[in-house]
Write a protein that holds these residues in place. Structure first.
Motif, short mmCIF file in Angstrom:
data_model
loop_
_atom_site.label_atom_id
_atom_site.label_comp_id
_atom_site.label_asym_id
_atom_site.label_seq_id
_atom_site.Cartn_x
_atom_site.Cartn_y
_atom_site.Cartn_z
N GLU A 1 0.84 -1.20 0.00
CA GLU A 1 0.00 0.00 0.00
C GLU A 1 0.87 1.25 0.00
O GLU A 1 1.94 1.27 0.57
N LEU A 2 0.36 2.28 -0.62
CA LEU A 2 1.11 3.53 -0.76
C LEU A 2 0.22 4.69 -0.36
O LEU A 2 -0.99 4.57 -0.30
N SER A 3 0.87 5.83 -0.12
CA SER A 3 0.07 7.01 0.16
C SER A 3 -0.06 7.89 -1.07
O SER A 3 -0.94 8.73 -1.15
N GLY A 4 0.82 7.72 -2.04
CA GLY A 4 0.74 8.52 -3.26
C GLY A 4 0.34 7.68 -4.45
O GLY A 4 -0.33 6.66 -4.29
N SER A 5 0.77 8.08 -5.64
CA SER A 5 0.40 7.31 -6.81
C SER A 5 1.66 6.80 -7.50
O SER A 5 2.71 7.44 -7.46
N VAL A 6 1.54 5.63 -8.11
CA VAL A 6 2.68 5.04 -8.80
C VAL A 6 2.77 5.66 -10.19
O VAL A 6 1.82 5.61 -10.96
N VAL A 7 3.92 6.26 -10.51
CA VAL A 7 4.05 6.94 -11.79
C VAL A 7 4.99 6.21 -12.75
O VAL A 7 5.01 6.52 -13.93
N ALA A 8 5.78 5.26 -12.26
CA ALA A 8 6.68 4.52 -13.15
C ALA A 8 7.09 3.24 -12.47
O ALA A 8 7.22 3.20 -11.24
N LEU A 9 7.27 2.17 -13.24
CA LEU A 9 7.77 0.93 -12.66
C LEU A 9 8.47 0.10 -13.73
O LEU A 9 8.14 0.20 -14.92
N ASP A 10 9.44 -0.69 -13.29
CA ASP A 10 10.13 -1.60 -14.19
C ASP A 10 10.78 -2.69 -13.36
O ASP A 10 11.02 -2.52 -12.16
N ALA A 11 11.05 -3.80 -14.01
CA ALA A 11 11.70 -4.91 -13.32
C ALA A 11 13.02 -5.21 -14.00
O ALA A 11 13.19 -4.99 -15.20
N GLY A 12 13.98 -5.67 -13.22
CA GLY A 12 15.29 -6.04 -13.76
C GLY A 12 16.03 -6.83 -12.71
O GLY A 12 15.42 -7.32 -11.75
N ASP A 13 17.33 -6.94 -12.88
CA ASP A 13 18.14 -7.70 -11.92
C ASP A 13 19.26 -6.78 -11.43
O ASP A 13 20.25 -6.57 -12.13
N LEU A 14 19.08 -6.24 -10.26
CA LEU A 14 20.04 -5.26 -9.75
C LEU A 14 21.34 -5.90 -9.30
O LEU A 14 22.42 -5.34 -9.47
N ASP A 15 21.22 -7.08 -8.68
CA ASP A 15 22.39 -7.67 -8.04
C ASP A 15 22.94 -8.88 -8.78
O ASP A 15 23.79 -9.60 -8.26
N PHE A 16 22.43 -9.09 -10.00
CA PHE A 16 22.97 -10.14 -10.86
C PHE A 16 22.87 -11.51 -10.18
O PHE A 16 23.77 -12.33 -10.28
N ASP A 17 21.75 -11.74 -9.46
CA ASP A 17 21.59 -13.04 -8.79
C ASP A 17 20.59 -13.92 -9.54
O ASP A 17 20.22 -14.98 -9.06
N GLY A 18 20.15 -13.45 -10.70
CA GLY A 18 19.23 -14.26 -11.50
C GLY A 18 17.77 -14.09 -11.10
O GLY A 18 16.88 -14.57 -11.79
N ARG A 19 17.52 -13.43 -10.00
CA ARG A 19 16.14 -13.21 -9.57
C ARG A 19 15.82 -11.73 -9.74
O ARG A 19 16.64 -10.87 -9.38
N GLY A 20 14.66 -11.45 -10.29
CA GLY A 20 14.33 -10.07 -10.62
C GLY A 20 13.97 -9.23 -9.41
O GLY A 20 13.57 -9.75 -8.36
N GLU A 21 14.16 -7.94 -9.55
CA GLU A 21 13.69 -6.97 -8.57
C GLU A 21 12.79 -5.98 -9.29
O GLU A 21 12.96 -5.71 -10.48
N LEU A 22 11.84 -5.44 -8.54
CA LEU A 22 10.93 -4.45 -9.10
C LEU A 22 11.24 -3.09 -8.48
O LEU A 22 11.28 -2.97 -7.26
N LEU A 23 11.46 -2.12 -9.32
CA LEU A 23 11.61 -0.75 -8.84
C LEU A 23 10.38 0.04 -9.28
O LEU A 23 9.90 -0.13 -10.40
N PHE A 24 9.87 0.88 -8.40
CA PHE A 24 8.80 1.76 -8.84
C PHE A 24 8.90 3.10 -8.14
O PHE A 24 9.55 3.24 -7.10
N VAL A 25 8.29 4.10 -8.76
CA VAL A 25 8.35 5.47 -8.25
C VAL A 25 6.95 5.88 -7.80
O VAL A 25 5.99 5.76 -8.56
N GLU A 26 6.89 6.35 -6.56
CA GLU A 26 5.62 6.84 -6.00
C GLU A 26 5.67 8.37 -5.96
O GLU A 26 6.61 8.94 -5.41
N ASP A 27 4.66 8.99 -6.53
CA ASP A 27 4.56 10.45 -6.45
C ASP A 27 3.71 10.77 -5.23
O ASP A 27 2.53 10.45 -5.17
N THR A 28 4.35 11.39 -4.24
CA THR A 28 3.62 11.66 -2.99
C THR A 28 3.10 13.09 -2.95
O THR A 28 2.67 13.55 -1.92
#
Lengths: 439, 390
Positions: B350-377
């Motif tokens: 749950e968030l208090s603002g709105s999600v304005v962007a999101l993408d998934a990738g592999d930040l730590d090169f461990d083969g498992r994805g991570e999701l990054l997203f931006v909340e506009d508060t």
């Protein structure tokens, strides 16, 4: 256009900040119908037809607005007209460079800071006895102050220029193709006479739309005149006495009845959102006081309580204050009586700067501003400015000149399908970047 | 925190009418700050600083001067407000000091704590980005195998390198300003990786290619909008759509079975016959191996992501919103199969603002994805990370 009445049918209630939507692409067109009730239509007209010289740093601009408004060089503010603002001598002299969009920046600043302009920046300067001299130097605007003004850009947040998103009058405005920052998404705005026809309510307790709440609440204040203070009707000259008075006033009960509980008691003049939290008064523990009313002799001292008759919350406060006065052995005089008078006023600072807000309150209530406080109140250092404001606030309260009663949130109700509505510091909605969601 | 309290103590010591022979100090917690942390962390630190300064004298229970102070969180700053009274002062005076909240203060004062996870999923606040984010893309910029960030904002493009040491992205380039566009108002933007560049498109009419290593912009792909796709080495990393006139969607996305108007569309990795989309009116839909999706109809935000976030076979679907009226926005990770018959909620934040962007990738090169997203508060753009812990 769907009005709020349709929301009544489905019984929807959204309570959310203005930006609390998952992003959706906007569509163009449509009209917004506004019910202004007892709120000043002049403020709505100004918000629709003008643009501020400077946008506040903390304002939640939509991405569209942020793109349209370039940042003022070296600051976190944004302005359509000012490219940079520099002081060379610690605030006494300022040099403003115009953007390519600026028409006549010198004229705009001059007309806003003129002592007779009636704008809040000119009132704040006058309350401090500061004179401003504005001249054009080459392509720049020079502003010279008789006392250093540390944060000119905050002051210019209260200055407006023509070129807003809409044009019109008499309660009906249409979108301007040549609006500063681009044509708005909406086709127009008009005022309606009934809340049930409206998409946006500035006034009233209808809770069927999204509730947009301003960044800081309104404050209700008790302002006794000299005769009331001399008679000792209230005796609120220290923090403990004011805390006990708050307990007797029971502001939460009053707010629960008239404002759906959106507010709280107040122990300071500047509301949260304008000034940081102050230390609470360490109260000596005691049982809640039972009010005892006894018959008053004819010779009992009297005080008149006045308030704006259209202010329902002030009327409730007056009724409760009359009871507290009576328990203190005072009678409430008739509204047309002469003699000691205490006013209940609703106050809203138009700006989030504590020093400017306090100066404006001082000007409005004709409260004393010591000469030694003027310089720190206009300091460039935010912490110095805030400390000076909080010191003066304590001083006015301890002298019994003004006492806070409660704060209540200011809100507007907006159709859930209308997105991108912002609220100005004075609580007026800004619709330059609003749009209808028509899935 | 030391600098903030030192500055506050200095202001107190600089007062000529302030305490010199001892001070009684009491501290309380104001808005947004935990009382326990003020008592255990700020109180001892401030006491030590004042006593070491040797100006105000010892901190004692009943000195002639009293300082009552409150610590609070106001916007993006933490404040300490002290009211000094007693001694030679005719009336109380205020002493204040503000400080921008940094990661150290966040940790010490417990401000804006990381949201707790559900099961093995966690949601962590990484910090703030310049306001006005339109889109973000996760791209390996430095060739270390782990993804970094490219952020499209209203004022231009920025690149961030992921710092394993800091556990957050660090600004490495930009802002590269966008050139003048046919229209002045920018509501939304799209980014998609295409070999060594990114395709950039905005509703203001920008159509560009961005080289995130050289920080240069060149003309784009002929006015079409790129929709980012799930990682799939055998396929192009985007599909192109056209802006529909007088509408809030895209047309001609060229995927079999897709509706004529979509807000976003992602193909299933490794398959040409399975895709998910957000229709022009904001409803999640798709076509699966066995025909049209039969999962429960739901309204969602404009952008969706399909990515392997749990390291198991098959991707997860990430949507934003759509909450019930009165509820906050949320990011939801769904388990879903390629038949698109049903979905199961794996994680919901749950968030208090709105999600304005999101993408998934592999930040730590461990083969498992991570999701990054931006909340506009409302004023600030907050970057969040959702990942599944092993």
């Amino acid at each position: 256009m769907r009005g709020l009445v349709s929301c009544l049918l489905v019984g929807c209630l959204l309570v959310a900040p203005a930006s609390s939507y998952a992003r959706r692409l906007p569509s163009s067109g449509g009209e917004v119908r506004v019910f202004s009730g007892d709120r000043r239509p002049a403020a709505l007209d100004q918000a629709l037809t003008t643009v501020p010289l400077v946008e506040p740093a903390a304002r939640d601009l939509t991405p569209t607005e942020a793109a349209a408004w370039p940042p003022v060089e070296g600051t976190s503010r944004r302005s359509l007209m000012i490219a940079s603002a520099r002081t060379t001598d610690e605030g006494t002299g300022w040099r403003l460079s115009p953007t390519s969009l600026a028409g006549d920046l010198t004229r705009a600043v001059s007309s806003c800071l003129d002592p007779n302009a009636g704008t809040w920046p000119s009132i704040a300067l006058a309350a401090s006895g500061i004179q401003a001299t504005i001249t054009e130097v080459g392509s720049n605007t020079s502003v010279l102050f008789s006392t250093p003004v540390g944060d000119l850009l905050t002051l210019l947040e209260g200055c407006y220029e023509s070129g807003g998103a809409f044009v019109g009058e008499h309660g009906r405005w249409r979108a301007r193709v040549d609006a500063a920052g681009g044509k708005p998404r909406l086709d127009g705005v008009r005022v309606v006479s009934a809340p049930t026809e409206a998409d946006l309510l500035l006034s009233g307790d209808d809770e069927t739309g999204q509730l947009l709440v301003t960044d800081w609440p309104d404050v209700w204040l008790l302002v006794p005149d000299a005769a009331t203070r001399d008679g000792g009707a209230w005796a609120l000259a220290d923090g403990e006495a004011r805390a006990a008075f708050q307990r007797d006033l029971a502001p939460e009960l009053i707010l629960a009845v008239t404002r759906a509980g959106r507010g709280s008691g107040a122990d300071s003049l500047l509301p949260p959102g304008v000034a940081p939290s102050r230390p609470p008064v360490a109260l000596t523990p005691s049982e809640p006081r039972k009010l005892t009313l006894t018959p008053l002799p004819d010779s009992a001292p009297r005080v008149r309580l006045t308030h704006d008759p259209s202010d329902a919350l002030a009327a409730d406060l007056a009724a409760r204050l009359a009871l507290l006065l009576r328990a203190r052995g005072w009678a409430v005089a008739a509204s047309d009586a002469k003699g000691a008078t205490t006013r209940i006023i609703q106050w809203r600072p138009p700006v989030a700067d504590p020093a400017l807000a306090l100066l404006l309150l001082g000007a409005e209530l004709d409260l004393p501003i010591p000469t030694a406080m003027v310089e720190p109140l206009w300091s460039l250092d935010r912490a110095v400015r805030t400390a000076a404001a909080l010191t003066l606030e304590q001083q006015w309260m301890n002298e019994g000149l003004v006492t806070p009663l409660l704060t209540a949130a200011r809100a507007v109700f907006v159709s859930p399908a209308l997105h991108g509505v912002r609220l100005r510091g004075d609580g007026t909605p800004v619709l330059s970047d609003a749009w209808w969601d028509r899935p | 925190m030391a600098s903030w309290l030192d500055r506050f103590a200095q202001r107190l010591e600089d007062r000529p009418d302030g305490p010199r022979g001892g001070l009684t100090l009491s501290l309380t917690a104001g808005r947004g700050v935990e009382a326990r942390r003020v008592e255990r962390i700020v109180g001892p630190h401030l006491t030590r600083r004042l006593e070491r300064g040797g100006v105000v004298g010892p901190i004692q229970p009943s000195a002639s001067y009293e300082l009552r102070a409150t610590v609070s969180l106001e916007g993006d700053s933490v404040w300490i407000v002290g009211l000094l009274s007693g001694g030679d002062l005719p009336a109380p005076i205020a002493v204040t000091q503000d400080w921008l909240v940094d990661r150290e203060l966040e940790a010490l004062l417990g401000l804006r704590p990381a949201r707790t996870g559900q099961g093995r999923w966690t949601m962590e606040r990484l910090g703030t980005l310049p306001a006005g984010v339109l889109d973000l893309a996760m791209v390996d910029l430095d060739g270390d195998g782990g993804d970094d960030l490219v952020v499209l904002g209203v004022d231009g493009l920025r690149t961030f390198l992921w710092s394993a040491l800091e556990g957050r992205p660090m600004l490495s380039g930009g802002a590269v300003p966008l050139p003048s566009a046919p229209w002045e108002r920018t509501h939304a933007g799209w980014l998609a990786e295409d070999d060594d560049t990114l395709i950039v498109s905005t509703t203001a009419g920008h159509d560009l290619r961005f080289d995130p290593r050289e920080l240069t912009l060149t003309p784009g792909v002929g006015g079409r909008v790129p929709l980012r796709q799930a990682r799939d080495d055998s396929r192009q990393s985007y599909v192109l759509g056209s802006r529909a006139p007088h509408s809030s969607g895209l047309t001609n996305v060229g995927v079999t079975g897709a509706p004529s108007l979509v807000r976003d569309l992602v193909r299933w990795p490794g398959r040409d016959d399975v895709a998910l989309w957000v229709t022009g009116d904001g409803v999640l839909g798709g076509v699966g191996q066995a025909g049209p999706a039969s999962f429960e109809e739901r309204r969602v935000g404009d952008r969706i992501v399909l990515a392997d976030l749990d390291g198991a076979a098959g991707p997860e679907l990430v949507t934003t919103a759509a909450s019930l009226p009165g509820e906050p926005d949320r990011v939801t990770v769904f388990g879903i199969g390629s038949t698109l018959e049903s979905t199961s909620v794996l994680f919901e934040g749950e968030l208090s603002g709105s999600v304005v962007a999101l993408d998934a990738g592999d930040l730590d090169f461990d083969g498992r994805g991570e999701l990054l997203f931006v909340e506009d508060t409302g004023g600030a753009a907050v970057l969040w990370l959702i990942r599944r812990r092993s």
